[in-house]
Design a protein around this motif. Structure first.
Motif, PDB file in Angstrom:
ATOM      1  N   GLY A   1      36.847  40.319  41.686  1.00 34.50           N
ATOM      2  CA  GLY A   1      37.307  41.621  41.208  1.00 34.50           C
ATOM      3  C   GLY A   1      36.471  42.767  41.752  1.00 34.50           C
ATOM      4  O   GLY A   1      37.008  43.814  42.145  1.00 34.50           O
ATOM      5  N   VAL A   2      35.152  42.578  41.788  1.00 37.72           N
ATOM      6  CA  VAL A   2      34.263  43.600  42.357  1.00 37.72           C
ATOM      7  C   VAL A   2      34.578  43.811  43.835  1.00 37.72           C
ATOM      8  O   VAL A   2      34.629  44.951  44.329  1.00 37.72           O
ATOM      9  CB  VAL A   2      32.783  43.198  42.163  1.00 37.72           C
ATOM     10  N   MET A   3      34.824  42.729  44.550  1.00 38.93           N
ATOM     11  CA  MET A   3      35.148  42.831  45.973  1.00 38.93           C
ATOM     12  C   MET A   3      36.467  43.566  46.187  1.00 38.93           C
ATOM     13  O   MET A   3      36.605  44.358  47.131  1.00 38.93           O
ATOM     14  CB  MET A   3      35.204  41.434  46.599  1.00 38.93           C
ATOM     15  N   LEU A   4      37.440  43.328  45.311  1.00 36.15           N
ATOM     16  CA  LEU A   4      38.709  44.044  45.412  1.00 36.15           C
ATOM     17  C   LEU A   4      38.520  45.539  45.168  1.00 36.15           C
ATOM     18  O   LEU A   4      39.141  46.374  45.833  1.00 36.15           O
ATOM     19  CB  LEU A   4      39.710  43.484  44.401  1.00 36.15           C
ATOM     20  N   ALA A   5      37.667  45.863  44.212  1.00 34.95           N
ATOM     21  CA  ALA A   5      37.411  47.275  43.917  1.00 34.95           C
ATOM     22  C   ALA A   5      36.707  47.979  45.077  1.00 34.95           C
ATOM     23  O   ALA A   5      36.963  49.163  45.356  1.00 34.95           O
ATOM     24  CB  ALA A   5      36.577  47.393  42.637  1.00 34.95           C
ATOM     25  N   MET A   6      35.847  47.263  45.763  1.00 36.56           N
ATOM     26  CA  MET A   6      35.050  47.868  46.833  1.00 36.56           C
ATOM     27  C   MET A   6      35.721  47.789  48.203  1.00 36.56           C
ATOM     28  O   MET A   6      35.357  48.532  49.120  1.00 36.56           O
ATOM     29  CB  MET A   6      33.689  47.183  46.904  1.00 36.56           C
TER      30      MET A   6
ATOM     31  N   ALA B   1      41.369  41.109  51.512  1.00 36.83           N
ATOM     32  CA  ALA B   1      41.829  39.718  51.560  1.00 36.83           C
ATOM     33  C   ALA B   1      40.764  38.771  51.021  1.00 36.83           C
ATOM     34  O   ALA B   1      41.061  37.841  50.250  1.00 36.83           O
ATOM     35  CB  ALA B   1      42.196  39.350  53.005  1.00 36.83           C
ATOM     36  N   LEU B   2      39.513  39.001  51.396  1.00 41.73           N
ATOM     37  CA  LEU B   2      38.418  38.165  50.895  1.00 41.73           C
ATOM     38  C   LEU B   2      38.260  38.322  49.386  1.00 41.73           C
ATOM     39  O   LEU B   2      37.944  37.354  48.685  1.00 41.73           O
ATOM     40  CB  LEU B   2      37.113  38.521  51.612  1.00 41.73           C
ATOM     41  N   GLY B   3      38.487  39.531  48.879  1.00 40.41           N
ATOM     42  CA  GLY B   3      38.432  39.745  47.434  1.00 40.41           C
ATOM     43  C   GLY B   3      39.458  38.903  46.699  1.00 40.41           C
ATOM     44  O   GLY B   3      39.150  38.246  45.696  1.00 40.41           O
ATOM     45  N   PHE B   4      40.697  38.900  47.202  1.00 42.23           N
ATOM     46  CA  PHE B   4      41.731  38.054  46.601  1.00 42.23           C
ATOM     47  C   PHE B   4      41.344  36.581  46.705  1.00 42.23           C
ATOM     48  O   PHE B   4      41.553  35.797  45.772  1.00 42.23           O
ATOM     49  CB  PHE B   4      43.079  38.288  47.286  1.00 42.23           C
TER      50      PHE B   4
END
Length: 309
Positions: A208-213, A171-174
C-alpha cells in the motif's frame, strides 16, 4: 464460474484497465484497450483453471467440493480450457500491440509481457506453489498484469525507457500487495500459520505504501496532466482505501480463525478494484474512475455466492 473464481476477474479488468488509462489518459485507442483487457482476463482464467488441474490430487483429499475434484468438470476438459485460455491470452496481447492505431506505433512489448506472464502462471500453478517463493510468484503475476495493461500505449522510441519508472513502481506496489495477500492465505483453511498471517499483513501494508508513493517517480511533465498533481494528496486517497483492510488485518491478528482470515483475504482481493480506480482517476479523470470503481458491485455480489480463493 467457480472454477475461474469469477468475482476475481473484475480485479483484473480493474488493474489492467487502470494501467492503460493511467498511461493513455483515456480508453484510446479503443481497439487496443479492448484487446488488452480481453488478454488479461484470458490469462487470469487460464491461471485459475490450471491451478485446480495441478491441485487435483490434493483437492480430492482436502477440498472435495472443488469443481474438478467433485467431478462436476472433467480434468480433461479443464486442462484443455486452461491451456487454450493461456494461448488465447498471449495472442490477444500480441494483437493489442500490432493493431493499427492513430498516433501509436506498433510494439512487441505486450507480446513479451504476456509470454512472461503465461510462463509465471504455469510456474506458480505447478512447481512453485509448494515452495516459500510462491507468494512472490503470485505477486509477480500481478506486476506483469499491470504492466500488460500499460504496454500497448507505451512508446518504444529511441532514448525512452522501456518501462517508465512510475509505471514500474505502481506495478511493483500491486505485486507486493498481492504477495502479502497470498502469504496470509497460506493454510487459510486451518486458521492460518501465525508467522504467515503476520508477515503477510505487513507485506500488504508495504504494498500500500508503494502504491501511494509510485506516482512520485513520474517526471514533472507527466504529472502536470494528472487529475491530482500532488503526490501527497494521492497518497491520502490510497490510505483511505486501505484503512478498512488495516482494521480487518488487526482483527485477524487478534482472532486468527478461518472465517476471519477468509474474510480478510476476500476483502483484500476485492480492494484491488478501488485501488485501481484511484489510478484511473489519476490518469483519466473522475468518469473513468467511477466506471472502474463500479466493478466492485458485480464482484461483491458474486463473492457472496462463489469462493474467491
Amino acid at each position: 464460474m467457480q472454477l475461474v473464481r469469477l468475482p476475481n476477474v473484475f480485479t483484473v479488468l480493474a488493474d489492467v484497465g487502470a494501467a492503460f488509462l493511467l498511461v493513455a489518459g483515456g480508453p484510446t485507442p479503443p481497439v487496443r484497450f479492448a484487446l488488452v483487457l480481453a488478454a488479461g482476463v484470458a490469462l487470469y482464467w487460464a491461471g485459475m483453471i490450471l491451478n485446480d488441474v495441478f491441485d487435483l490430487e490434493k483437492d480430492k483429499a482436502e477440498r472435495k467440493m472443488r469443481p474438478i475434484a467433485s467431478g462436476a468438470i472433467s480434468v480433461k476438459r479443464a486442462r484443455s480450457a486452461g491451456w487454450a485460455f493461456l494461448i488465447l491470452g498471449v495472442l490477444l496481447a500480441s494483437a493489442s500491440g500490432y493493431v493499427p492505431a492513430d498516433g501509436q506505433a506498433t510494439t512487441w512489448l505486450p507480446a513479451a509481457i504476456a509470454v512472461a506472464l503465461a510462463g509465471l502462471i504455469v510456474a506458480y500453478d505447478g512447481p512453485l506453489k509448494p515452495t516459500p517463493i510462491a507468494p512472490a510468484a503470485m505477486g509477480g503475476c500481478r506486476v506483469l498484469s499491470f504492466l500488460l495493461g500499460a504496454s500497448p500505449v507505451l512508446a518504444l522510441a529511441e532514448g525512452m525507457p522501456l518501462l517508465p519508472r512510475h509505471v514500474l513502481a505502481i506495478a511493483l506496489g500491486f505485486g507486493v500487495y498481492v504477495m502479502g495477500i497470498t502469504t496470509v492465505a497460506r493454510d487459510e483453511a486451518i486458521g492460518g500459520h501465525l508467522v504467515n498471517l503476520r508477515t503477510g499483513f505487513v507485506v500488504m501494508l508495504l504494498g500500500g505504501v508503494m502504491l501511494a508513493m509510485g506516482p512520485g517517480f513520474a517526471p514533472p511533465e507527466t504529472r502536470v496532466s494528472w487529475t491530482v498533481p500532488s503526490v501527497g494528496q494521492f497518497g491520502m486517497l490510497i490510505a483511505l482505501i486501505l484503512f478498512p483492510i488495516f482494521l480487518r488485518g488487526l482483527r485477524a491478528q487478534i482472532n486468527p480463525e478461518p472465517a476471519v482470515i477468509g474474510n480478510l483475504i476476500r476483502i483484500s482481493i476485492l480492494t484491488i478494484i478501488p485501488l485501481s480506480a484511484a489510478f484511473a482517476f489519476l490518469g483519466a479523470g473522475p468518469v473513468w474512475a467511477v466506471i472502474v470503481f463500479a466493478l466492485v458491485a458485480p464482484a461483491m455480489l458474486l463473492a457472496t455466492r462463489l469462493r474467491v480463493t
